[in-house]
Design an enzyme around this catalytic site. Sequence first.
Site, PDB file in Angstrom:
ATOM      1  N   ASP A 149       0.839  -1.208   0.000  1.00 24.24           N
ATOM      2  CA  ASP A 149       0.000   0.000   0.000  1.00 24.24           C
ATOM      3  C   ASP A 149       0.871   1.253   0.000  1.00 24.24           C
ATOM      4  OD1 ASP A 149      -2.765  -0.887   0.020  1.00 24.24           O
ATOM      5  OD2 ASP A 149      -2.295  -1.809   1.954  1.00 24.24           O
ATOM      6  N   ASP A 180     -10.503  -4.773  -1.615  1.00 27.35           N
ATOM      7  CA  ASP A 180      -9.507  -4.320  -0.643  1.00 27.35           C
ATOM      8  C   ASP A 180     -10.166  -3.468   0.435  1.00 27.35           C
ATOM      9  OD1 ASP A 180      -7.229  -3.419   0.656  1.00 27.35           O
ATOM     10  OD2 ASP A 180      -6.455  -2.270  -1.049  1.00 27.35           O
TER      11      ASP A 180
HETATM   12  C1  DX5 Z   1      -6.451   0.770   2.572  1.00 34.69           C
HETATM   13  C2  DX5 Z   1      -5.487  -0.229   1.969  1.00 34.69           C
HETATM   14  C3  DX5 Z   1      -5.731  -1.649   2.325  1.00 34.69           C
HETATM   15  C4  DX5 Z   1      -5.979  -1.994   3.725  1.00 34.69           C
HETATM   16  C5  DX5 Z   1      -6.298  -3.443   3.944  1.00 34.69           C
HETATM   17  O1  DX5 Z   1      -6.176   2.011   2.067  1.00 34.69           O
HETATM   18  O2  DX5 Z   1      -5.544  -0.139   0.576  1.00 34.69           O
HETATM   19  O3  DX5 Z   1      -4.880  -2.521   1.626  1.00 34.69           O
HETATM   20  O4  DX5 Z   1      -4.966  -1.571   4.557  1.00 34.69           O
HETATM   21  O5  DX5 Z   1      -6.262  -3.685   5.277  1.00 34.69           O
HETATM   22  P1  DX5 Z   1      -7.447  -4.265   6.148  1.00 34.69           P
HETATM   23  O6  DX5 Z   1      -7.526  -5.714   5.791  1.00 34.69           O
HETATM   24  O7  DX5 Z   1      -6.955  -4.012   7.499  1.00 34.69           O
HETATM   25  O8  DX5 Z   1      -8.713  -3.533   5.828  1.00 34.69           O
HETATM   26 ZN    ZN Z   2      -4.499  -1.675  -0.715  1.00 26.71          ZN
END
Ligand code: DX5
Ligand code: ZN
Length: 219
Positions: free
Chosen positions: A34, A179
């Site tokens: 990310d 996501d």
């Molecule tokens: C949010 C990110 C994600 C997120 C996923 O902006 O793109 O990839 O962190 O994490 P969880 O599973 O904690 O929602």
């Molecule tokens: Zn992400």
Amino acid sequence: MTEISTSILNMVKGKETETIFALEQAKTDYFHIDVMDGKFVKKDTYNYMIKTASYIKRISSMPIDVHLMVEDVKKGIEDFLSIDPNIITFHLEACKDEEEVFKFINLIKQNNSRVGIAIKPETNIEEIYKYLPYIHMCLVMTVEPGKGGQTLISEMINKISTLKEYVEKNNLDIDIEVDGGINLKTCEKVKMAGANILVSGTAILMASNYKNIIDELKK
Ligand code: DX5
Ligand code: ZN
């Protein structure tokens, strides 16, 4: 078949090496990186992710799934191409017009990476349709981009179904990734709706056994 892309956003600092090895053993299909620039979203993970993704590349052979949450898409693509990712995904909302979207698609493809386009929760799914024949994946954000540990927005389930119907009707060969807020409670719904790559951070990293949770999410 469902694949799992583990988001390393909230990986415990100082425990990177053992976490990466354990996730590889547990057979995550991708490492989800990310990338945040402090402008497209508030948080800034840019340099940490360059460093960490390069490190993963050095110690692991698992494919890297880059999610660019940045305003300067061209720079993001160029910087992250250097780690030889399997796929780079940029946000449709960060592009100024259609011409620019195609420019980024081609830049990524020319450098032997697969291409994904991500859309935020408020963006209509129809806006992605014209690009689908030219890309490998559509990332439907199921939370507002910017941080981990949020709750899946339930209206996104219909959005995934609509996209899946369009993809089937038009015989397109494309992955649908979701996501945000994916866990054992929500994974069934997104899979039923048509998602085949699930990004999960919190649910996997907080679990006591990575293999069990990854197997359960995939089922
Ligand atoms: C949010 C990110 C994600 C997120 C996923 O902006 O793109 O990839 O962190 O994490 P969880 O599973 O904690 O929602
Ligand atoms: Zn992400």
